[in-house]
Structure formats: C-alpha cells, structure tokens
Design a protein around this motif. Sequence first.
Motif, PDB file in Angstrom:
ATOM      1  N   MET A 193       0.846  -1.197   0.000  1.00 39.82           N
ATOM      2  CA  MET A 193       0.000   0.000   0.000  1.00 39.82           C
ATOM      3  C   MET A 193       0.880   1.245   0.000  1.00 39.82           C
ATOM      4  O   MET A 193       2.048   1.196   0.352  1.00 39.82           O
ATOM      5  N   ASN A 194       0.274   2.354  -0.403  1.00 38.80           N
ATOM      6  CA  ASN A 194       0.979   3.626  -0.331  1.00 38.80           C
ATOM      7  C   ASN A 194       1.329   3.926   1.120  1.00 38.80           C
ATOM      8  O   ASN A 194       0.569   3.601   2.028  1.00 38.80           O
ATOM      9  N   LEU A 195       2.468   4.562   1.308  1.00 41.25           N
ATOM     10  CA  LEU A 195       2.912   4.857   2.667  1.00 41.25           C
ATOM     11  C   LEU A 195       3.154   6.355   2.814  1.00 41.25           C
ATOM     12  O   LEU A 195       3.507   7.043   1.858  1.00 41.25           O
ATOM     13  N   HIS A 196       2.985   6.827   4.038  1.00 49.17           N
ATOM     14  CA  HIS A 196       3.123   8.251   4.328  1.00 49.17           C
ATOM     15  C   HIS A 196       4.594   8.653   4.222  1.00 49.17           C
ATOM     16  O   HIS A 196       5.460   8.029   4.825  1.00 49.17           O
ATOM     17  N   SER A 197       4.836   9.718   3.458  1.00 48.47           N
ATOM     18  CA  SER A 197       6.231  10.106   3.226  1.00 48.47           C
ATOM     19  C   SER A 197       6.887  10.666   4.479  1.00 48.47           C
ATOM     20  O   SER A 197       8.110  10.637   4.602  1.00 48.47           O
ATOM     21  N   GLY A 198       6.090  11.172   5.410  1.00 54.91           N
ATOM     22  CA  GLY A 198       6.676  11.662   6.652  1.00 54.91           C
ATOM     23  C   GLY A 198       7.139  10.516   7.530  1.00 54.91           C
ATOM     24  O   GLY A 198       8.235  10.528   8.076  1.00 54.91           O
ATOM     25  N   ILE A 199       6.318   9.503   7.612  1.00 58.88           N
ATOM     26  CA  ILE A 199       6.616   8.393   8.521  1.00 58.88           C
ATOM     27  C   ILE A 199       7.651   7.447   7.920  1.00 58.88           C
ATOM     28  O   ILE A 199       8.559   6.987   8.603  1.00 58.88           O
ATOM     29  N   TYR A 200       7.522   7.174   6.628  1.00 56.12           N
ATOM     30  CA  TYR A 200       8.370   6.139   6.029  1.00 56.12           C
ATOM     31  C   TYR A 200       9.478   6.687   5.136  1.00 56.12           C
ATOM     32  O   TYR A 200      10.376   5.943   4.739  1.00 56.12           O
ATOM     33  N   GLY A 201       9.400   7.978   4.806  1.00 55.12           N
ATOM     34  CA  GLY A 201      10.473   8.559   3.994  1.00 55.12           C
ATOM     35  C   GLY A 201      11.781   8.521   4.761  1.00 55.12           C
ATOM     36  O   GLY A 201      11.864   9.067   5.859  1.00 55.12           O
ATOM     37  N   GLY A 202      12.790   7.863   4.216  1.00 56.37           N
ATOM     38  CA  GLY A 202      14.065   7.720   4.904  1.00 56.37           C
ATOM     39  C   GLY A 202      14.230   6.362   5.554  1.00 56.37           C
ATOM     40  O   GLY A 202      15.303   6.031   6.052  1.00 56.37           O
ATOM     41  N   MET A 203      13.137   5.570   5.567  1.00 57.14           N
ATOM     42  CA  MET A 203      13.225   4.220   6.130  1.00 57.14           C
ATOM     43  C   MET A 203      13.130   3.145   5.059  1.00 57.14           C
ATOM     44  O   MET A 203      13.582   2.027   5.270  1.00 57.14           O
ATOM     45  N   ILE A 204      12.479   3.462   3.950  1.00 56.44           N
ATOM     46  CA  ILE A 204      12.228   2.409   2.956  1.00 56.44           C
ATOM     47  C   ILE A 204      12.752   2.811   1.576  1.00 56.44           C
ATOM     48  O   ILE A 204      12.935   3.988   1.277  1.00 56.44           O
ATOM     49  N   PHE A 205      12.976   1.809   0.761  1.00 51.87           N
ATOM     50  CA  PHE A 205      13.271   2.023  -0.650  1.00 51.87           C
ATOM     51  C   PHE A 205      12.002   2.513  -1.340  1.00 51.87           C
ATOM     52  O   PHE A 205      10.957   1.872  -1.230  1.00 51.87           O
TER      53      PHE A 205
END
Lengths: 498, 498
Positions: free
Chosen positions: A230-242
């Motif tokens: 699913m789409n993920l929030h860029s604030g929460i997951y930006g910097g953690m995932i590819f």
Amino acid sequence: MSSFPTAIYNYIDTHQRDYVDRLTQAVAIPSVSADTTPAGRQQVIDMSNFMLQQLKALKVNAQQVDLGPQSGTTVNLPPLVIGTLGTDPKKKTVLIYGHFDVQPAQKSDGWSTDPFTLTKVPDGKGGIKMVGRGSTDDKGPILGWVNCIEAYQQSGVDIPVNLKFLFEGMEEQSSDGLNDYIRQEANGYFKGVNYVTICDNYWLNNTTPVLTYGLRGIAMYRIDVNGAPMNLHSGIYGGMIFEPMSDLIAILASLVNNQAQILIPSVNNLVPEPTAQEIKLYEAIDYSVQDLNEATQADVGLSSDKVTLLMGRMRFPTLTIHEITNGSPPSDPNVSASTVIPHAVSAKFSMRLVPDQSPDVITGLLREFIACEFKKLNTKNTYNFVPLGETARPWVASFDGPSYRAADDATYAVYGIRPNYDREGGSIGVAITLADAFGNDNVLLLPMGRGDDNPHAPNEKLDESNYFNGVKVMATYLWNLAKETSGTSTATTTAYPK
Amino acid sequence: MSSFPTAIYNYIDTHQRDYVDRLTQAVAIPSVSADTTPAGRQQVIDMSNFMLQQLKALKVNAQQVDLGPQSGTTVNLPPLVIGTLGTDPKKKTVLIYGHFDVQPAQKSDGWSTDPFTLTKVPDGKGGIKMVGRGSTDDKGPILGWVNCIEAYQQSGVDIPVNLKFLFEGMEEQSSDGLNDYIRQEANGYFKGVNYVTICDNYWLNNTTPVLTYGLRGIAMYRIDVNGAPMNLHSGIYGGMIFEPMSDLIAILASLVNNQAQILIPSVNNLVPEPTAQEIKLYEAIDYSVQDLNEATQADVGLSSDKVTLLMGRMRFPTLTIHEITNGSPPSDPNVSASTVIPHAVSAKFSMRLVPDQSPDVITGLLREFIACEFKKLNTKNTYNFVPLGETARPWVASFDGPSYRAADDATYAVYGIRPNYDREGGSIGVAITLADAFGNDNVLLLPMGRGDDNPHAPNEKLDESNYFNGVKVMATYLWNLAKETSGTSTATTTAYPK
C-alpha cells in the motif's frame, strides 16, 4: 511500348472538380476505427461500402472480406475491400494498399472547421488546402488511385499492369486482423503480385517529393516497480524504505539519456555505423533545422546538423518514455497524493528499431539489461518487465529496383524534380507483412501529401496540388513500371539517389 | 502538594463505558473536512457544536470562533472551539490542542465495518480495538481530555493547572485559517499559556509509550519540463528532438538516489552529523526492523540497523517523488499515449526537513541546484521550478523541561515503563506556530494511540487500553506538571532519555 499518353494528364486536369467531390463524399463519412460503438463501427462499414462501390464503378472485380471480431471484443471488424483489375499473364501485377479508416476528430480538439466537412482554405501562397479528417490519411491517396484508374479508362488507355487492391478499415488500430489475412492469401487471392505500392505516408517537407524505402520497427514495454502493498506516508516512512519511484527513475535513466542516446550496449551493437556512402544519402535530402522547427513549432532539435537529425529519425533507434504512472490513483480518498510514497509505479516506453534490431531480440536484450541494472540498485523493491502489444520489425529496401525507378521517373515527369529517398521514423506493421509476402525490395512507399499535413492532429489537410499531381504520379508510375519490367528502361540515370 | 489522588484512577476505571459512548457519538458524526459541499461542511460544524457542548458540560468557558471562508473558496471554515477552565494566577496554564475533523472514509475503501460506527473488535491478544474513522485521529485523544477533566471534577479534585482548549476542524486540510488565528491571539485569548500539549500523533510501535519532541518540516515542489507546444509522434520525432521526459528523469535522478540519499550538497550541508550522544537516543528507542516490516507489510527497509532506520525517519531529511504526469492527458483523442513524445511533463516532490533546513532556504538552494543541473543537461527544452502550497519548518525541542518530566513520570505511573523519546518523521504545521508563540521547548506531543492505528487509512482504530490508560496519563500529567512547576519535582531521575 509508347511514351506516356498525355491524354491522361488532360483528363486529370479537367476533372479536378470530380476528384474533390469524391474526396468530399469520403471525408463526410466519419469512419473512426477507434469508435467501437455499433453506430461508430457502422460508419467504418459505410466507408468500406463506399470504397467497394468506387472500385465496382471502375469495373474492378471487387469484394468485401469479413475479418471476424475485433481483438478482445465482440465487435466485428470492418470488412476489407479487395479487388482485381486485369489478369493478363503478360503484365506485371501491382498491389495497391491503403486504408479508409481515420483517426478520431472533434471540432473542439482545435479544428478551425468541421473535421468531417472537406473545406477549401487558401494556403496563403496561391494554393488551396483541403482541410478535413482523412484528407491526407488516407482517403485522398486511396481515392487518388480511383481517380488514376478512371483517368486511364476514360482516356481510352489500356492499363499497362494488372492491379490488385487491398484497402482496410483498421489501420489506425494496428491493422487488426490484416496481417494474418495477408499471410493467408499471399499465395491465394494475391498470388502473382510482383510489386506493392503503399500510399500512407508523407513528404519530409512541403516542397520535395519523396520515395520511402524504409521504416523503423517498434516495440513497446512497461516496467513496474513494486514496494509495499500500500501507499505509505512520506513523513513516517520517507528515509526508512526504498521508494519504488526512485528505483524506477534510476532504471529509466540507465536506458536513455537526455541527448536521446540509448545507453544499452547490446542494443546499440546491433546497429552498424553508417558508411560514408550512406551519409551521402542523407546529405542529398532536402531538409533543414528550419523544417524541423516549423513542424514542431519549437526549437528543440538535438542537433543543428541536418544529417545528424535525419539519421536520428530514420537510421538510428530511439527509446521514448511515454508516461510514468502511480499504481494507486492519486484520487484515492484515503491517501493524499501530496504526502504519499507511491507503493507501485510504472513506466511505459517504446523503442523505434532499425536493422538489425528485431523486436524479439531487443526484448531479450532489454530483459537482460534491466535485470542487471536493477540488481545494481541494491533495492528490496521488485520489478516486472512487460512487453506490450504489437510489435513491428524494421524494414529497409534497396531502392534500385523497377518500382523505385518507375516512381522516380514519374515524380520527375510530374514535378520536374527528382524525389528524395528517405526512410520513415515511424512504423507501419503491414508494410513488413507485405515485404515478407511479396519480397523485401518490391515494396515502395509512394507518399502523396506534404510534411505539414497534420495527420492524426486537428486541421488535417491535403493540398489540392498534391492531390491532383499525386494522381498524375500514380498514373505515370504504373506506365513506367510496365516499361521498366518489359526491359526498356528509359530512366535517365540509375545512380540513385538523385 | 500531595501525591496523585487515586480517586481519579478509580473514577476512570469505573467509567470506561461512558468514555466509549462518548467516542461512539463523536465517530458517528462524519466530520470530513475535505468535503466542501454544504452538507459535508455541516457535519464538521455539527462536530464543532458537539465539542462545544462537551466543554460547556465541564463548565469550561467555551466558545466557537468563526475563521471566515476557506482558502480559495466561498465555503465557510468550520468554527474553532476554544475554551478556558481556571484562571488562577498561582497556577500554570496548559493549552490543549487537538482536532475534531477526520479524513474521508467509505466502506468500499477497504473497511471491515462501517467507518462511522465505532465497532469493538477483539485484537486477538485479549484486548479490544475500537474501529472507526477518527477513533485515534483525533477524536479519541480530544475526548480523552474531556474524560480527564470530568474525572477530576467528579472525583472532587481541584485541577492543579489552568487550562486553555484549542480544537480545530481543519487539521486534515493544512489547518486552514488556524496559524493566523494563533499568531493573532497568542497575546490575546491565549495570553499566559505556559505549556502546549498536542495530542495528535502515535507511538512508534504497539507496546512502548512515546513522548515526541520533534517534527520534520515539509516543503513541496513541482518541476515542469516543456518542449514543443504539442505532443509529437515518437516515430517521426524520436531521435530528432530533446524529449522533456528524459530531461525530467535526469533532473530527478540528480536530486535523490534510490538509497534515499539526497544528492544536493548545499541542502545536506545544513544538517549536522549526529553526535555519539544523539545516536544513543535512537539506540534507546524500542523499535526493530520487524516493527517496520509489520507496519509496511513488506520487507523494503533501507537498512537492517535500527538506529539507521530511526534516524532516516526522524533525524535526516528526505526527498520523495510523489508523481510524474504528462502535460496533456493520455486520453487526448488525437494523440495515442502509446506513440507520443509528451511535450510537457511534471514531477511533484516533497522534502521532509530537519534543523537547520527552513523551507525558504531550501527553496532557494533547490532553485539554484536545479538551475545548475538543468544547464548541464544541455537541452533546448525549458523548465519551471514551482514551490507548492504550505510549508512547515522542522521543530525540535529540548526534552528536559517540566512538561516532558511530567509526562515521563505520568507514563511511568500508568504503564510501569518509561516512555521512549522520539521525533516524528511527519510534519504538523500548527506545532511550529504554537512553538513560535509559546516557546520552542514548551511544546510536547503526548500521543495516545499505537503505531498500527491506521490513521488516514481504512480500519482506523484505537485500542480500548490506550484510550483508558491515555486518560490516566493525561490526568497524571497535569498533576505532575503542577508539581514540577511548583519546584517540588519528584521525578526519579532527570537523566533523560530513560
């Protein structure tokens, strides 16, 4: 065989009004093959009926061919119109190919006039443009052949070749159903065809006639990159995932650069460097950066060198990225497009191919290259590489045969100048099928219209002078071809290109 | 001041049913701020009225504030609810911020139950999830404060601080109108506020309570690349012109790589390297790759190292490309998407910012970097760099002040463990405004819900235990804060983080 009977030119000169009327009738039938509604499809069938009647009026032994349902639908394909005129075993047989379907058109797309009412508009240089959908693509050219046959007959001149006709109503939809039919009837209905003449392209510019001896092939692909489900929030997951988009951009950047250079060695290696002699072919073509800029209404050419531009279009492969899409629609109410890491992204791209790049080989090389590049990315996302839809092989003929000589001399007779010889950057799948069926070098593309005719776009037009002169070229071409093939060439020179 | 009056806990324990009823009523009002229809907006107004009544029932001097029309529309913004409870000059004043609007939700989006009917669902581990839109974002938390005040009052305990309330109905729409109001009333209605407590975020995982002392900022941008004024056929023009998509891809590839590393030195230079002491903060946080994988339902983490992941989310900036679009819709009937060189393409991207990256400075640096990179491309296409919409500065507080100590001890009192201290990867614009107005280090984010609460997504939930314990934390926090600020700290240690 005597010299060309000028009575035919006289007939053509005195029947221009009839020719325009004929084209007006044809343009008035909105035979849009993209429209698969019953009413829309009926328009294409009406146009098939119209062409059938046109041929029958010329005593052509004409008929319609049912091709069955359209791919992936239950809608019937519009019937082909085929025909035979002359079966003299002492004459050569020429197959004329063209199409009677058109691209969609609505006034609101930017047309100055009703697209399905052929409208005469002064061109500002003393000539007349006939504006209407299908005027140049391809109703003008196929009616040009009708006019040509009529002129022979009404002038009392025996047509010096046997003719076969193949007019289709699905050209704008990848010639659905036609390729199989040609392969099936090459030694059936079309047995004995010596030459194929295709009237479905254009001059390179607006002043110099052209004979076309090559086409680029085409292959289309999609690359998908998939991450989380699913789409993920860029604030929460930006910097953690590819992020799949960043992977996709890296892959696309590895395929082609912004100078339009393909970066895949194995794909480029299939294309020989142009010889000095070949480069002369392009130097001989009447074309300039100014022509490109006028056509594109911009100054975005890759080079200021004519030969580089022309070889970029005709002689080298290209890779165009058409669109990049997110797997989930941005309108998904639960994920604002503005803050989302899209979980799945796709890019569609196509390659225009040249010898010796066959789509099948290219697909394998791309698959291998992308696998290698994706591995280098060291990402945890995954990808799919998906070949899409129909492909076409590139085609290049040698242009020193009888058909090209006949067309060259016909052009000279009508226009007073020798034609340019070019290759088209685009792809016409049926041309390859015809080349396979009747001999690679026996296929000729003999364009009627000009470089600024706007096929597929608003305000498509055919200049009256191209229409009328085109009929003369067709008539002269048939005459010359009969002479050429009877071994009495009168061509002024055979050192092509001229 | 005596130790915490346990009568309050008793009251909370015996009124869980009332609390659930209260939340059920609130969730039943579909106060979707994205819906600007009159009927939709009325739902948010109804919810504003509901909150007004809740506060008035607690004898809060509450009122609504009309913020005028919504930006770019003629629709009126839903009224704020503000309130004052206690004006004792000997007490400190705490401002409670939260919001009563929610994200859109439809059953068909993937909800297992009706989104606006709070539904109890067993969590499979002996607990109960309360599923419904707004349960955790943010109706549960703001009603937590209502429950907390009620518990004080019904237990006959004097509330040891003065309270101000600020509940808005446009948080999901960038807090439209609120920032100006806060700036205007900081020395008006809110004069004298000592501490700000925001209840609008979540624990990092599902087991360890969190105090949040930082937020990343945000800035959004668009890059357009423009070529010819119309789409061009890839067969005819591919290889002759600069393709805007290839330029755009090159620019995007110059901004960020697929390892989520920003490639803009001037932007990275604003971020200090983490100190060894700072790294210890992240080592202390209860988090694992497994937590990330469970939350994303995938294995797409950039690292297997917890600290690297957490710093990627909280401590370093990121750049996410949200979408790439073609200037002309692919559905344009005159240009098949499959064979077009799009004449204009755009990419939307955002950056999450950390100190010392203010959006204004970043915009200037990006503008400069992109200009430089575009020049390197040596293309004839042109580009626009467009900052988009609202921005937020990053915020980081020191977390050794009274408010954090009070919340730390309250967490320990209720949960028996010390909270983790984290920074949020996301952005809450109003937090920055509140920090500006009332002191950077006086703002605390005190989350109620868990990491898997699905705010903004289908099946949003709040665990009953988090709701009930959250009320206890709030009550204890107020008590502790009054003690802290009266100089009689009983915190077991001040060597944070614990």
